[in-house]
Write a protein that holds these residues in place. Structure first.
Motif, PDB file in Angstrom:
ATOM      1  N   ILE A 229       0.710  -1.199  -0.079  1.00 21.68           N
ATOM      2  CA  ILE A 229      -0.103  -0.007  -0.020  1.00 21.68           C
ATOM      3  C   ILE A 229       0.702   1.273   0.073  1.00 21.68           C
ATOM      4  O   ILE A 229       0.391   2.292  -0.587  1.00 21.68           O
ATOM      5  N   ILE A 333      -5.009  -5.814  -2.836  1.00 23.67           N
ATOM      6  CA  ILE A 333      -5.011  -4.542  -2.238  1.00 23.67           C
ATOM      7  C   ILE A 333      -5.147  -3.433  -3.268  1.00 23.67           C
ATOM      8  O   ILE A 333      -5.617  -2.524  -3.062  1.00 23.67           O
ATOM      9  N   GLY A 343     -10.241  -7.708  -4.434  1.00 21.75           N
ATOM     10  CA  GLY A 343     -10.231  -7.093  -3.316  1.00 21.75           C
ATOM     11  C   GLY A 343     -11.414  -6.067  -3.111  1.00 21.75           C
ATOM     12  O   GLY A 343     -11.774  -5.680  -1.884  1.00 21.75           O
TER      13      GLY A 343
ATOM     14  N   ILE C 101      -4.318  -9.976   3.524  1.00 25.91           N
ATOM     15  CA  ILE C 101      -5.544  -9.158   3.640  1.00 25.91           C
ATOM     16  C   ILE C 101      -6.922 -10.259   3.781  1.00 25.91           C
ATOM     17  O   ILE C 101      -7.854  -9.828   4.430  1.00 25.91           O
ATOM     18  N   THR C 186       0.876  -5.447   6.190  1.00 23.58           N
ATOM     19  CA  THR C 186      -0.322  -5.940   6.630  1.00 23.58           C
ATOM     20  C   THR C 186      -1.064  -5.039   7.945  1.00 23.58           C
ATOM     21  O   THR C 186      -1.935  -4.569   7.725  1.00 23.58           O
ATOM     22  N   ILE C 189      -2.494  -1.859   6.155  1.00 22.17           N
ATOM     23  CA  ILE C 189      -3.776  -2.271   5.528  1.00 22.17           C
ATOM     24  C   ILE C 189      -4.613  -2.470   6.774  1.00 22.17           C
ATOM     25  O   ILE C 189      -5.783  -2.227   6.601  1.00 22.17           O
TER      26      ILE C 189
END
Lengths: 391, 312, 251
Positions: A229, A333, A343, C101, C186, C189
């Motif tokens: 991310i 993601i 996602g 995720i 992680t 997120i």
């Protein structure tokens, strides 16, 4: 007279699995019933979740599998037992959904509960252990995968699961589902292909020019370290700038937020395994083989194409396997920055605390990664075998 | 004294050691020799109970080893294997200190013992104590391996192909060093090898094994002159036999009074060396000198020949 | 390590520390990215506090994963646990096909929003690399070394603590490093499920379409990950050097 002790040997792993099955069967709800999609649900034990005859059959089969797990030692017997168990509880969960939902109620939701998941886990463990011990060859593993995929497809197509909440979520957004599926595959596979196109020559170059090696590997190693991310975020700024100031970029659909930064990030992540494994594969080609090829008058190009690349292939493929599994997971993601993919459902599901929506995104992702890992492992084995045959 | 009584071991249908018995006297070196797969290593490993025998027993100074807890038994028996199994994460000093530490010796005593052993094995403590095994040559690793096995002053040392990983030049020197140290410490040694030369060079007695059985247990000279079976005869080598025999006897035993011309041979040399010198220099006889170099007699080709076959 | 490498590392660390403690100093750099007079520097909370809680959850989860994964790794390599070894290998392979995720998302409906689901995801996913490397490290110990240890009368516990674990340590540390890096990502997120962490900055930027937030969040997380990865790598190399393994200084 021989004693019974040796034949009644308790298998440790099997006993654990049998315990798990017992726990699932008698102490955990098989399904969760909810009056509508949002409210919290109530659990139903297996005996209450199926019509009496169905419940009886399921309990008998499941107990039979538990005994088999604890007592049978032959991997084939255990595999058969595990498969039988799965073949019973998978349709059973669909039947249960129809049975528990009051007739004509379109709001009620039925989902698999902890008991079902424990049973599935127990049978999957038993099957996985049996398959590991059977040491199937590559074709055997591919065969097992196709059988499992075929059975799953049959369940989905036959409509046996249509009363399950998960499938209702799917039915509500079938069109979106397939669009996101295509997007997910495009992100994961497209970035992988791009990485192969760039990474293979880069790996070859680093193999030939040692001076490049450290710089390329260090640079790619740092990229690999950056969380997905964060990398998406770092890429959004320059891409946004590009979109705002270069009309061509905007015309090509490049925007700061969306699929472009996700695609580029996945591409960058993919480079390290491809480059590193290409290098490793080429450098493990025995020097005397190359020397012999030179001695027989093969040109540099012929040596590369006929000797070095075929011998390095299994290692290069191992790098591609890493990339594929990694990309299929990371592509989830992308939805966070508007890049689409499975996602989308996961994040929507988190937002709505709707576990079935989360599963609608997560299960296909896991299934794809799992299948990709098995298929590529099999291909790697086959190319390895080929390399040995040529020896 | 080590008494091995009717030891047997089988893995499934495969008999690895079949009813083997022999006795090792205090301070002796016994070499167990045979082809690979003859059961030598298993026999050795039954002495320190790394392998549990199916039948038979081992007595050390009259005590049945099964009455001693396994680990305690192994603390009392030195053990050297091919490749030595040095602990790669520990320094030379720490490696040597392994068993003393397990026994709970105090630090000063351990340090003194490590230094003593390093000196004994010609490894300068200042230079080697803090090195790691990977920084040592093969010969140095071998010496550390033996030093480690001797650290807690065991009365018995078991060695399984201890020189197998060394190249021939270093191997000869390592064998001589081991002999010298053994003579000094008086340690009883049971050594396993497949190398006949090594067996003759080191062994006070040799146990020949084949196909899980002990074929013959005898002194080197008896083995040469009275081989018990065709296999033993083949193993000791018909062509090599006279030379091996000569190498078991020193010049002292075949020396004649009188003198001869030429460079003298020392009295402690073997007859094999003496014969080699005689042939090489083309002389019928050479003078013999004692350790200080003073002439004390002569050795002749005839004298050596007389010591040939009737020796035993 | 060369002087240049030391200077580079110290500079990067300094930059990170200054940025999270006094981000306003860098407002000029991010201002051009913030459209429509939006703030250039994250203003909904202290970057330092977010960094610390991000690190805290990663640290706690890694400690928990390490304890369980190493214990399990030891168990399946002992004679009592051998029966579980083949299966546990396959499970690690299968487990790694689960994207982190997915674990995070499935935990939310079960335990609610906040730190809990993030911790669970970090903990579970962190187990895999550590367990895998513990297995690799323990099974790679040379049989000769173990034979020598047994021959000298070390009991099972002494062999484990004095020989097997120290020898497996560098490989286990590599697994922990991998686990920490995955956890850092992680945890980022995790901000989507309302765990306090640096992901908040990026998510806030995405929600308000403020590229300045997105970029600074991304940069802080990236720098943090690279520095931690590098620092753990140094520790590993120190452990490995002791064993005289070939260590690639550039890796």
């Amino acid at each position: 007279m021989p004693t019974l002790r040796p034949t009644l040997h308790l298998d440790r792993l099997g006993s654990v699995i049998a315990g798990l099955i017992g726990l699932a069967l008698f102490a955990s709800p098989f399904v969760t019933y909810r009056a509508n999609r949002i409210v919290s649900g109530e659990g139903r034990l297996l005996v209450d979740a199926l019509p009496p005859a169905g419940a009886l059959i399921t309990v008998v089969v499941v107990l039979g599998v538990a005994f088999c797990a604890a007592l049978a030692r032959k991997p084939l017997a255990r595999l058969a037992a595990a498969s039988l168990g799965l073949c019973v509880i998978f349709p059973a969960i669909g039947i249960s959904a129809g049975f528990v939902t009051p007739a004509g109620n379109t709001f009620a939701r039925v989902s698999p509960a902890i008991g079902f998941w424990l049973l599935a886990l127990a049978f999957a463990l038993l099957a996985a252990d049996a398959l590991t011990r059977l040491r199937l060859g590559p074709w055997g593993r591919l065969g097992a995968l196709s059988v499992a995929a075929g059975a799953l497809a049959l369940l989905l197509v036959s409509g046996a699961w249509n009363d399950l909440s998960l499938m209702k979520e799917y039915a509500n957004r079938a069109e979106t589902f397939w669009r996101e599926a295509r997007q997910h595959l495009w992100l994961a596979l497209g970035s992988m292909l791009a990485a192969c196109l760039v990474g293979l020559p880069l790996g070859l170059a680093s193999h030939r020019v040692p001076a490049l090696r450290a710089a390329i590997l260090n640079g790619l190693g740092i990229v690999q370290t950056i969380p997905s991310i964060a990398l998406f975020g770092i890429l959004i700024a320059p891409l946004g700038f590009l979109a705002a100031n270069v009309p061509l970029a905007a015309a090509l659909g490049i925007r700061g937020i969306g699929a472009a930064p996700a695609f580029i990030a996945l591409f960058l992540y993919s480079l390290l395994p491809v480059v590193a494994n290409t290098m490793a594969g080429l450098s493990q080609v025995p020097a005397d083989v190359i020397e012999a090829a030179r001695g027989m008058g093969l040109s540099r190009r012929q040596r590369l194409v006929q000797i070095e690349l075929p011998l390095a292939l299994p290692v290069i493929l191992a790098g591609i396997r890493i990339v594929l599994v990694q990309n299929l997971g990371l592509a989830t993601i992308a939805a966070l920055i508007g890049g689409g993919g499975f996602g989308t459902f996961v994040f929507q599901g988190i937002g709505q605390t709707a576990i079935d929506l989360v599963l609608l995104g997560a299960i296909p992702t896991v299934a794809l990664s799992f299948a990709a890992a098995i298929i590529l492992d099999a291909i790697i084995d086959l190319t390895r075998r080929g390399a040995h045959d040529r020896d | 004294m080590i008494e091995i009584e009717n030891l047997s071991k089988r893995y499934g249908d495969n008999i690895v050691v079949d009813d083997v018995s022999f006795t090792v006297g205090d301070g002796e070196i016994v070499v167990v020799v045979g082809t690979s797969g003859a059961g030598k290593s298993t026999l050795l490993r039954m002495i320190n109970r790394l392998v549990a025998p199916d039948a038979g027993r081992v007595l050390i100074d009259g005590q049945d080893t099964t009455t001693i807890p396994e680990d305690e038994l192994r603390h009392r028996i030195g053990y050297v294997i091919q490749g030595y199994g040095l602990f790669p994460h520990r320094t030379v000093a720490q490696n040597i200190a392994t068993v003393p530490r397990l026994l709970g010796w105090d630090k000063a005593r351990i340090a003194a013992r490590v230094e003593e052993l390093l000196d004994l094995f010609q490894l300068d403590p200042g230079e080697f104590a803090q090195k790691f095994p990977h920084q040592l040559s093969g010969g140095q690793q071998q010496r550390v391996g033996v030093a480690r096995a001797l650290a807690a002053k065991p009365a018995l040392l078991l060695m399984d192909e201890p020189f197998g990983a060394l190249d021939p030049v270093i191997r000869g020197k390592a064998q001589d060093d081991l002999l010298a140290i053994q003579r000094r410490l008086g340690t009883t040694i049971v050594l396993v090898t497949h190398d006949m030369n090594e067996a003759f060079h080191l062994g006070d007695r040799i146990a020949v094994m084949d196909g899980a059985r002990l074929l013959q247990y005898a002194t080197p000279a008896q083995l040469l002159t009275h081989p018990a079976e065709a296999f033993v005869e083949q193993l000791v080598g018909t062509v090599e036999r006279p030379f091996r025999l000569l190498s078991l006897v020193t010049v002292k035993d075949a020396m004649e009074p009188g003198s001869a011309d030429g460079e003298p041979i020392t009295v402690s040399a073997t007859l094999r060396d003496a014969l080699a010198q005689l042939i090489w220099r083309g002389r019928p006889a050479l003078p013999v000198a004692d350790a200080s170099g003073a002439p004390i007699g002569r050795i002749s080709v005839d004298g050596i020949l007389k010591h040939g076959r009737p020796l035993a | 390590m060369s002087a240049r490498a030391v200077i580079l590392r110290v500079a990067a660390l300094l930059l990170l520390v200054v940025f999270v403690t006094a981000p306003q100093l860098f407002a000029f750099a991010f201002a051009p990215l913030a459209a429509n007079n939006a703030p250039a520097i994250y203003n909904q909370g202290s970057l330092l506090a977010l960094t610390l809680s991000h690190l805290r959850i990663v640290f706690l989860a890694t400690c928990a994963s390490t304890a369980l994964a190493v214990a399990l790794g030891i168990f399946v390599t002992r004679p009592k646990g051998r029966e579980f070894l083949p299966l546990s290998r396959s499970l690690v392979n299968i487990g790694q096909t689960f994207p982190p995720i997915a674990v995070l998302a499935i935990a939310v409906p079960l335990v609610g929003f906040g730190e809990k689901p993030t911790f669970i995801a970090l903990f579970l996913y962190g187990l895999l690399p550590i367990f895998e490397n513990t297995l690799a490290g323990l099974t790679e110990v040379s049989p000769q070394t173990l034979e020598a240890a047994r021959g000298m009368g070390m009991n099972a516990r002494q062999r484990l603590w004095q020989v097997e674990l120290p020898l497996a340590l560098p490989v286990i540390l590599a697994g922990i490093r991998l686990s920490v890096i995955i956890s850092l990502g992680t945890a980022t997120i995790g901000s989507t499920v309302a765990a306090k962490g640096l992901g908040e900055v990026i998510i806030a930027g995405l929600q308000s379409n403020n590229i300045a937030f997105i970029l600074q969040g991304g940069l802080v997380v990236a720098l943090l990950a690279v520095l931690i990865h590098d620092g753990l790598g140094l520790t590993e190399r120190m452990a490995a050097r002791k064993l005289g393994r070939f260590v690639d200084e550039t890796a």
